[in-house]
Each structure stands twice: as structure tokens, then as C-alpha cells.
Design an enzyme around this catalytic site. Structure first.
Site, PDB file in Angstrom:
ATOM      1  N   SER A  87      14.341  -5.960  53.061  1.00 14.28           N
ATOM      2  CA  SER A  87      14.342  -7.316  53.628  1.00 14.28           C
ATOM      3  C   SER A  87      14.658  -7.297  55.113  1.00 14.28           C
ATOM      4  CB  SER A  87      15.390  -8.155  52.880  1.00 14.28           C
ATOM      5  OG  SER A  87      16.599  -7.439  52.785  1.00 14.28           O
ATOM      6  N   THR A 191      18.377 -11.157  54.605  1.00 18.05           N
ATOM      7  CA  THR A 191      18.660 -10.803  55.992  1.00 18.05           C
ATOM      8  C   THR A 191      20.002 -10.110  56.134  1.00 18.05           C
ATOM      9  OG1 THR A 191      17.507 -12.763  56.694  1.00 18.05           O
ATOM     10  CG2 THR A 191      19.162 -11.945  58.214  1.00 18.05           C
ATOM     11  N   THR A 209      15.872  -9.462  60.350  1.00 16.67           N
ATOM     12  CA  THR A 209      15.241  -9.681  59.050  1.00 16.67           C
ATOM     13  C   THR A 209      13.727  -9.464  59.100  1.00 16.67           C
ATOM     14  OG1 THR A 209      15.100 -11.300  57.250  1.00 16.67           O
ATOM     15  CG2 THR A 209      14.746 -12.158  59.455  1.00 16.67           C
ATOM     16  N   ARG A 219       4.824 -17.151  60.258  1.00 10.59           N
ATOM     17  CA  ARG A 219       6.068 -17.887  59.962  1.00 10.59           C
ATOM     18  C   ARG A 219       7.268 -17.204  60.632  1.00 10.59           C
ATOM     19  NH1 ARG A 219      11.219 -16.691  57.272  1.00 10.59           N
ATOM     20  NH2 ARG A 219      11.958 -18.600  56.309  1.00 10.59           N
ATOM     21  N   THR A 242      22.130 -16.546  56.041  1.00  9.66           N
ATOM     22  CA  THR A 242      21.079 -15.888  55.273  1.00  9.66           C
ATOM     23  C   THR A 242      20.585 -16.871  54.222  1.00  9.66           C
ATOM     24  OG1 THR A 242      20.508 -13.983  53.893  1.00  9.66           O
ATOM     25  CG2 THR A 242      22.753 -14.818  53.686  1.00  9.66           C
ATOM     26  N   GLY A 243      19.391 -16.590  53.698  1.00  9.32           N
ATOM     27  CA  GLY A 243      18.826 -17.489  52.700  1.00  9.32           C
ATOM     28  C   GLY A 243      17.602 -18.178  53.253  1.00  9.32           C
TER      29      GLY A 243
HETATM   30  N1  ASP Z   1      16.971 -16.397  56.499  1.00 12.52           N
HETATM   31  C1  ASP Z   1      15.865 -15.481  56.386  1.00 12.52           C
HETATM   32  C2  ASP Z   1      14.594 -16.207  56.694  1.00 12.52           C
HETATM   33  O1  ASP Z   1      14.429 -17.329  56.274  1.00 12.52           O
HETATM   34  C3  ASP Z   1      15.762 -14.838  55.068  1.00 12.52           C
HETATM   35  C4  ASP Z   1      17.048 -14.423  54.401  1.00 12.52           C
HETATM   36  O2  ASP Z   1      18.098 -14.458  54.955  1.00 12.52           O
HETATM   37  O3  ASP Z   1      17.082 -14.052  53.261  1.00 12.52           O
HETATM   38  O4  ASP Z   1      13.733 -15.618  57.304  1.00 12.52           O
END
Ligand code: ASP
Length: 331
Positions: A87, A191, A209, A219, A242-243
């Protein structure tokens, strides 16, 4: 030529004219005063299990007297370079076209920041982000321009798509229907965000990330956006996210966490309030994950997530541990 009109003259003149006079803060040197409550012992906090190895590298820098800025860069470099971390960086899951595109941001105690987005073929985007911060007067470079900049600064161009990541992408594509445009959910996104305080009491942050797996080509998520994926204010604290980046962007998540701390919240309360903000503004029960980590000037930490399952790595008082984050949503 008459005498140069200085800022002091301006303040005097506006005071005479009855306009409220004020003095600007001297930003030429940032606040290097450690907080009275800070023990002097460095602390590192980062997202997910891969944060454990990253924390080790960061603490190596800090325990030999290095800066928090060097620590966060060297720390997250570990996850970026590890093909097993799917990731972040090399080995990251590609977008829907099968292209690995990377986002990263870094911020130091002097309030300076650098970022890259939609960067391809460079293994360590955080180090390119640092170059943007230190070698230019810009904050963010994207895509082709970011790649050209990286190459001009000696970064090697390489294929980042590993066989393992290609296979997961092919499996995802096979889940697509021939009859409609429905796509299987874009999952698997973890991330690495890291914030650290060094022995001098200075804070820095980094976030890097490959973003949402199988995202639409082009994106960009929250991670490279200063104030969304990561934010540092050396007078207050630092935070990273993150997320699902889209939801973090909409609340300026990391900035919000730091502002919450400025207004008196502990890092834990600050993270929880930001998570709550995301939940509240979402119509219906969130079916996605978002989480924050934070550190304040005293070296106190916090972490919170929407859903169960978020883990963070904490290097605190000489020990590196993997912890379960508090979560706000009931099952
Ligand atoms: N926040 C990151 C994104 O949307 C992904 C992640 O943290 O899992 O690109």
C-alpha cells in the site's frame, strides 16, 4: 531616493491613523523551545503494522541525536522500499489501469512543507517531497513534472509494479462484470503516516502511499495534501491520517486534529473529535475506515479510528509496540 519605508514605520503610521496596530510574529526562527512538560525522550508514532519497522528506522535517527525531520523521512522510506508492503511505494497496488501512482507529503518544525502526487516510477516519493520542500519555493509537484524533477535530482526511474501486485490487480479486474460498469470495491489501502518528536522537542510528519487500490487513473488522495493527510505545527502538535482519503480531505483532517490540540484537547481527544466529525457528516453508517494519529509538544500521543481494526506503531519510552486504535463506531 528617500528613506526606505520599513514595517515598523507602517505599524507606527497605521497606529497614528487610528487603525488597530499589531506586531507580526517573527517567523525567522521557529520555536525550538521544548515544552515544559516534555521529558526530552523522542517519540515516534505511525500507522499500521508496517509502522513497526519504520519506527525502528526513525528511532535509530533520533537516538543518535538526529532531527525529527530526518527521522520521519528515513522511517517511512522503509515501508516505501519494502515490496511486501502493498500500500506504499515499491510493490504498492496499482490503479485501475495497472499503473502504480504514488502520493507523499512531508513537513518540518519550521512549518515548511513539500509534497508529490500522482508520481510514477520512483520508489521513495517522500524523499522527492523533501526535495520539493528544500530545493524549491513550491509545495507540491504532480505527475510528469514531479517525475522530471525527481530524475533531475538523481532519483532512479524504475518499474514499481511487482508480480504480486500485478496478480492482485488482475484478480480484481476479473471480478468486473461484462454486462455493466460495476466495479468490485476498491479496498486494501494502508498508508504510512508518521509523526515524531526529537530530543529538542521539535515535531515533524511524513505521509506516503500508493493510495486506494485500483483507483481511477489520476486520483489523488489525502496523503499528499498538507492539512489533510498530515500536518505539523511545532508550537502545538502533529497529526497524520489513513483510510478513505476523500473523507479526510473533506474535513481537513490532520489540520483539524492539530487545531483541536491547540484549543486544549489531548492528542487522544483531538483524534476522536476528528473521527467523530467524519462520521457525523456522512449520511448513514460509514462503511469505510479512517483513522488519525497525533503527538503534541509534550510528547503525548493519541490515535483513533472509525472502525475496529486500526493499528498503530508507537515507539515510546524505549519500547516499540503495536497497538489497537480506539474506534468510535459500534458494530
Ligand atoms: N488515505 C489513503 C488514500 O486515500 C489511503 C490509506 O490511507 O489507506 O489515498
Amino acid at each position: 531616493m528617500g528613506k526606505k519605508f520599513t514595517r515598523r514605520d507602517f505599524i507606527k503610521a497605521t497606529a497614528v491613523a487610528g487603525v488597530a496596530a499589531y506586531t507580526l510574529r517573527d517567523l525567522s526562527s521557529f520555536n525550538t523551545m521544548a515544552s515544559p512538560g516534555f521529558s526530552g525522550e523522542p517519540v515516534v508514532i505511525s500507522t499500521w503494522e508496517h509502522g513497526m519497522a519504520a519506527n525502528e528506522a526513525a528511532m535509530k535517527v533520533l537516538s543518535s541525536g538526529g532531527s525529527s525531520l530526518d527521522a520521519v523521512e528515513k522511517g517511512v522510506n522503509v515501508s516505501e522500499s519494502d515490496p511486501e508492503v502493498m500500500s506504499v511505494g515499491y510493490g504498492g497496488r496499482p490503479d485501475e489501469n495497472g499503473t502504480v501512482t504514488l502520493d507523499a507529503s512531508i513537513m518540518g518544525p519550521d512549518g515548511n512543507a513539500g509534497a508529490v502526487a500522482f508520481l510514477q516510477n520512483i520508489k521513495n516519493p517522500i524523499s522527492v517531497a523533501r526535495k520539493v520542500m528544500e530545493e524549491t519555493d513550491h509545495v507540491m509537484l504532480v505527475g510528469e513534472g514531479a517525475l522530471r524533477f525527481a530524475k533531475a535530482h538523481g532519483f532512479k526511474e524504475e518499474d514499481l509494479l511487482t508480480d504480486k501486485a500485478r496478480e492482485t490487480w488482475l484478480r480484481w479486474k476479473q471480478g468486473m462484470s461484462d454486462d455493466d460498469d460495476w466495479l468490485p470495491p476498491r479496498e486494501d489501502h494502508d498508508t504510512i503516516g508518521m509523526v515524531a518528536i526529537d530530543a529538542e522537542g521539535n515535531l515533524s510528519g511524513a505521509c506516503t502511499t500508493s493510495g486506494l487500490a485500483y483507483k481511477i487513473h489520476g486520483r489523488v488522495g489525502d496523503s499528499p495534501l498538507i492539512g489533510a493527510g498530515m500536518y505539523v505545527d511545532n508550537e502545538v502538535g502533529a497529526a497524520a491520517a489513513t483510510g478513505k482519503g476523500e473523507e479526510v480531505i473533506k474535513v481537513c483532517g490532520s489540520f483539524l486534529v492539530v487545531e483541536n490540540m491547540r484549543h486544549g484537547m489531548s492528542p487522544q481527544e483531538a483524534c476522536e473529535e476528528a473521527v467523530e466529525r467524519i462520521i457525523k457528516r456522512h449520511k448513514g453508517k460509514p462503511d469505510f475506515q479512517d483513522a488519525f494519529i497525533a503527538l503534541n509538544k509534550k510528547g503525548e500521543y493519541g490515535a483513533a479510528a472509525i472502525q475496529q481494526g486500526f493499528q498503530y506503531a508507537l515507539y515510546f519510552k524505549g519500547e516499540n509496540t503495536l497497538n489497537n486504535g480506539n474506534f468510535l463506531m459500534e458494530e
